[in-house]
Design an enzyme around this catalytic site. Sequence first.
Site, short mmCIF file in Angstrom:
data_model
loop_
_atom_site.label_atom_id
_atom_site.label_comp_id
_atom_site.label_asym_id
_atom_site.label_seq_id
_atom_site.Cartn_x
_atom_site.Cartn_y
_atom_site.Cartn_z
N LYS A 123 43.15 36.25 -84.82
CA LYS A 123 42.51 35.38 -85.80
C LYS A 123 43.36 35.27 -87.06
O LYS A 123 44.17 36.16 -87.35
CB LYS A 123 41.13 35.94 -86.19
CG LYS A 123 40.07 35.90 -85.11
CD LYS A 123 38.78 36.49 -85.62
CE LYS A 123 37.69 36.44 -84.56
NZ LYS A 123 37.23 35.07 -84.29
N ARG A 133 31.70 36.14 -74.63
CA ARG A 133 31.15 35.69 -73.34
C ARG A 133 31.59 36.60 -72.20
O ARG A 133 30.91 36.70 -71.18
CB ARG A 133 31.55 34.24 -73.09
CG ARG A 133 33.02 33.98 -72.96
CD ARG A 133 33.40 32.54 -73.23
NE ARG A 133 33.33 32.24 -74.65
CZ ARG A 133 33.57 31.03 -75.17
NH1 ARG A 133 33.89 30.02 -74.38
NH2 ARG A 133 33.48 30.83 -76.47
#
Length: 496
Positions: free
Chosen positions: A277, A351
Amino acid sequence: MEFSIKSGSPEKQRCGCVVVGVFEQRQLSLAAELLDNAAAGALSDILRRGDMDGKAGTTLLVHNLPGSLCERVLLVGLGKAKAFHAKAYVAAIRLAVKTLTDTGCSDAALFLTEIPVAPHDTTWRIRQAASNALQASYRFDRFKSNKKPVALRKLTLIVSRRGELAAAEKGLHEGIAIGEGCSFTRDLANLPGNICHPGYLAETARALAEEYQLECNILEQDAMAELGMHALLAVARGSAQAPRLIVLHYRGGKKNAPPVVLVGKGITFDSGGISLKPGADMDEMKYDMSGAASVLGALKAAAKMALPINLTVIIPAAENMPDGNATRPGDIVTSLSGQTIEILNTDAEGRLILCDALTYAERFKPAAVIDVATLTGACVVALGHFATGLFSSKPALARALLRAGEECDDRAWQLPLWDDYQDLLKSPFADLANIGGRWGGAITAACFLARFTEKYAWAHLDIAGTAWNSGKDKGATGRPVPLLTHYLMHYSESEA
């Protein structure tokens, strides 16, 4: 904070402060009117001088009001009388408590709880007052060297008639449970990643289990590998912190009744892994375990209320970090369900841990499964910071969650879960990819999870925009604990 319920007149209250409401155009609430009468119109005189008009979001503190036994009177602006609804009521409660806290008042009598809020009853008013009072007075100062003492220690919630006391006591019990569940969630989510790691989450779950006599099972790395949870384990490969799968069972319902299962994403810090990130605001990635914190908070609230349901909480906990052993973009793993996943972006890790946890939930033959996750920035783009994203394979479950959110002002908004989006998850090398491209990211993430939930009723709550605030008021919000708890309360009523 200590709460009590009482019925009485405002001018007869011996306390640090009496809180009453004023609508726009200086229209006094009933309690304010009683104070004004006892003071021979002194309140009306103050308002006529222009000190306050009653607009929402305004307050006025009055000292030594004639005819009153209290030290101070706090006037809270309620806005237009005809537009006074649930959201305005909650805002007024929070404003009143925050103002009381700022003034250093130690005890107060809150007469805002007398004011009708259509279509809600006394139980709802008191529940919302207690829950929101706890949230408005919340502070996280665990790591502060100089801790300020809590000023407001006692709050009396007033009802109009003695006949309402039983309903009010019920609402107070529920409101305290929800408020404490929210505070528990906020405390946990606000912890930094060097303290709150997967092992810390596991110990927190064990402590909660001991407090409320729950069954607690913690699966370590070897046990997960033996089961075949390679999607979850792939996320943890780059971290020095070992992952955990945390399972808690609350059995308040009938012996063989199927449980509601809450699954909370427990990424205790999300660097993005190899798909690193940007550095700006990366500190906020400690909040990536807010799903885990919120399902624990909801469990705490349900157990404190002794809801007559069976409830199971599953938390896949891991840290997403880059090192020489970390999962790479392009790696393929086999999930617990047997489906293979091409990992195109290691920052789409939530996920991956959730899909194995959702498959694991099948063994409990659930009545419904609700997963809660700070899953996608795309949901924040779509809905901002006001609404939680809701996806569901079952319309009745979606409606129940939407209703619960509306009731407690912890709202969600349903987005589509159409098969059209599934094509975006195609992979030439595996059964599916873990990302679906730039467009509709919150939806394709939910569609990914849907592949693992076909054997039961399921809903997904994307709380990326609602779990915490940024900026000067940075901190966890406790959402969606109120939504989840209200859903469980209604579910328990339907099962009774």
